[in-house]
Scaffold this active site. Structure first.
Site, PDB file in Angstrom:
ATOM      1  N   SER A 215       0.833  -1.197   0.000  1.00  4.89           N
ATOM      2  CA  SER A 215       0.000   0.000   0.000  1.00  4.89           C
ATOM      3  C   SER A 215       0.875   1.257   0.000  1.00  4.89           C
ATOM      4  O   SER A 215       1.731   1.413  -0.878  1.00  4.89           O
ATOM      5  CB  SER A 215      -0.956  -0.061   1.203  1.00  4.89           C
ATOM      6  OG  SER A 215      -2.012   0.848   1.075  1.00  4.89           O
ATOM      7  N   ASP A 436      -8.320  -3.725  -6.929  1.00  6.75           N
ATOM      8  CA  ASP A 436      -7.964  -3.100  -5.651  1.00  6.75           C
ATOM      9  C   ASP A 436      -8.622  -1.727  -5.524  1.00  6.75           C
ATOM     10  O   ASP A 436      -8.484  -0.879  -6.402  1.00  6.75           O
ATOM     11  CB  ASP A 436      -6.442  -2.970  -5.576  1.00  6.75           C
ATOM     12  CG  ASP A 436      -5.919  -2.587  -4.198  1.00  6.75           C
ATOM     13  OD1 ASP A 436      -6.664  -1.962  -3.421  1.00  6.75           O
ATOM     14  OD2 ASP A 436      -4.755  -2.914  -3.909  1.00  6.75           O
ATOM     15  N   HIS A 464      -7.024  -6.012  -1.402  1.00  9.11           N
ATOM     16  CA  HIS A 464      -5.849  -5.174  -1.158  1.00  9.11           C
ATOM     17  C   HIS A 464      -4.793  -6.021  -0.457  1.00  9.11           C
ATOM     18  O   HIS A 464      -5.051  -6.649   0.559  1.00  9.11           O
ATOM     19  CB  HIS A 464      -6.264  -4.004  -0.265  1.00  9.11           C
ATOM     20  CG  HIS A 464      -5.216  -2.949  -0.091  1.00  9.11           C
ATOM     21  ND1 HIS A 464      -4.652  -2.281  -1.153  1.00  9.11           N
ATOM     22  CD2 HIS A 464      -4.634  -2.432   1.029  1.00  9.11           C
ATOM     23  CE1 HIS A 464      -3.784  -1.394  -0.701  1.00  9.11           C
ATOM     24  NE2 HIS A 464      -3.743  -1.475   0.615  1.00  9.11           N
TER      25      HIS A 464
END
Length: 530
Positions: A215, A436, A464
């Site tokens: 991320s 995502d 994710h």
């Protein structure tokens, strides 16, 4: 995207080994001593792992004055099981994102989730970036028990008065952070965290390090590779941030991506109407969802879950479909039986704010508000969010208020590092889910364009965090790369994991609560305080 335990003005704090009053800056120079590993502090309610060691590394507060004031960055590690010879692959530094998430919370998971033949050859090191968790100082700006007392005002304002209340909360948060941390806020940035990583590398005695970032951690890793390409051994970027959208535009892109993912959840719920009885089409389940949200505005479930708490909780379902059966059952029980226990339970587990989440939120804002410029005129925000809400009502306004303190932040936004990949970099492995929501695929492609030595492995699903989450195809690519640096000859595609199966209440009760010692729990650890 997105939350503080009370710090009282004027209280004394211990920072970098120096007692200071009211958040003043410590005056201790960063040292270059090797890391002194020791036992980790006990964590209430968690069994100690004898294989984990902890330490701190001093880093300069301001890299323009490297011999000036310092702060501490907390690290931990699980050592390789092989000796430091040809079989030892060095240090694998890890970061779960945020900004504001604790890398120390991910170390044990990564060590256990990697194949043993890979993990036993690395020293796996997690770190809490400056301001986070066990690093000193740890940012806190408000008392979450007071500031985030549920139910909070509805994130979707219906009147000018409701908007002013929400705007006042955002301004108050920014002001409190500035009052406590005026000496630290100018130095919270992705660039400084990347420089901290290189101090950690040097303190560990490594000429080069390998890195696994999820991320926001992909952006941090990309900045590190831009600044220190000769220090990169292997670089894994999982769930990639768009380096061209830092940060206001990235949040608008998230609104659209979460809308798509939420509609997939609604369609899945409709597909399993025989279990949940919330509608047989996405249109019907959408009506049921927003009717529930509207009802919670005047009658919060259990007196605590209002529409904003609902938003925070169901945002987790956009990160990973593992929670869909439990969330759909809680929703169904509330709508069909008036049973609030399920909604209150998933809110308490996934959406409620606490000290750690507030710390993460404070750092999230500290980094993102400082990294880049944000609109300072609320009229710009209002116009953009009003337009976006028509397309993407699920997240737009709650995401806006999560970031709104940046409109009032006491430190001006800076100029982001121009991310680029040198041809001198080794091959890079990028991992990405096509659907995502938190880091949309189109942004990942822009990151891919910046790194000519990269190869991307695409999971055709929507969760994710593509790696170490059960997809064996993705994990094979990861293991091969970490073992010998090999990447596929061209970008590759992996089939997604199967959709989750609906679960009846009796089965969920037998399985017990969803545990948070997994990747989804770590990656969603900041959610809560909007």
């Amino acid at each position: 995207m997105k939350r503080v335990v009370g710090v009282v003005a004027g209280m004394a704090m211990l920072v970098a080994g120096v007692v200071i009053a009211g958040g003043g800056a410590p005056a201790v120079a960063a040292g270059k001593a090797p890391v002194a590993w020791g036992a980790c502090p006990a964590v209430p309610g968690k069994a100690a792992n004898a294989n984990i060691e902890c330490a701190t590394v001093r880093v300069p507060l301001d890299y323009r004055q490297p011999m000036g004031q310092s702060i501490k960055v907390a690290i931990n590690r699980i050592r390789a099981k092989v000796s430091r010879d040809a079989n030892h692959l060095g240090t694998l530094l890890i970061n779960p994102g945020g900004p504001g998430a604790s890398g120390r919370n991910l170390t044990e998971y990564v060590a256990a989730a990697l194949p043993a033949k890979v993990s036993e050859r690395y020293d796996i090191v997690g770190f809490d970036p400056r301001g986070v968790g066990a690093s000193e100082p740890a940012l806190h700006c408000v008392d979450p028990e007071v500031y985030y007392k549920a139910p909070r005002p509805d994130a979707i304002p219906r009147t000018g008065g409701e908007e002013r209340v929400l705007l006042g909360r955002a301004a108050e948060y920014a002001t409190r952070c500035g009052n406590f941390w005026s000496w630290l806020l100018p130095h919270l940035s992705t660039e400084n965290s990347a420089r901290d990583m290189d101090v950690i590398r040097a303190a560990l005695g490594e000429e080069q390090i390998s890195y696994l970032g999820y991320s926001y951690g992909t952006y941090l890793g990309a900045v590190y590779a831009t600044l220190f390409p000769h220090r990169v051994k292997r670089l894994v970027l999982d769930s990639n941030v768009d380096p061209t959208g830092v940060w206001y535009r990235s949040n608008l892109a998230q609104d659209q991506a979460f809308e798509r993912r939420h509609r997939q959840f609604l369609a899945w719920t409709a597909k399993h109407h025989s279990t949940y009885k919330l509608g047989t089409t996405p249109t019907q389940t959408s009506f049921a969802y927003y009717a529930m949200r509207d009802r919670l505005r005047t009658r919060p479930a259990g007196g605590v879950v209002g529409p904003s708490e609902l938003d925070d909780t169901f945002t987790v379902a956009g990160y990973g479909d593992r929670v869909w059966p439990r969330f759909a059952q809680a929703w169904s029980s509330y709508v069909r039986e008036g049973d609030v226990k399920g909604l209150v339970g998933i809110y308490t587990k996934h959406g409620k704010n606490d000290t750690a989440k507030e710390n993460g939120y404070a750092v999230y804002l500290g980094v993102q508000c400082r990294d880049a410029t944000w609109p300072r005129q609320w009229e710009t925000w209002r116009a953009d969010m009003t337009k976006m809400h028509r397309q993407a009502p699920f997240l737009t306004w709650s995401n806006a208020w999560f970031n709104a303190p940046c409109a009032f932040w006491p430190v001006a936004g800076g100029q982001p590092v121009e991310v680029h990949g040198s041809l001198k970099l080794p091959p890079i492995l990028m991992l990405q889910s096509r659907g995502d929501a938190a880091t949309p695929y189109v942004g990942a492609l822009r990151m891919r364009e910046r790194f000519p030595t990269a190869r991307m492995v695409v999971d055709k699903g929507g969760n994710h965090g593509a790696s170490l989450a059960g997809n064996q195809c993705v994990d094979r690519h990861l293991a091969a790369y970490l073992t010998d640096g090999s990447v596929p000859p061209r970008d590759a595609v992996c089939d997604p994991l199967p959709e989750p199966r609906p679960a009846a209440p009796a089965r969920m009760a037998a399985e017990g609560p969803v545990q948070h010692n997994d990747l989804l729990g770590v990656l969603t650890g900041l959610l809560g305080a909007r």
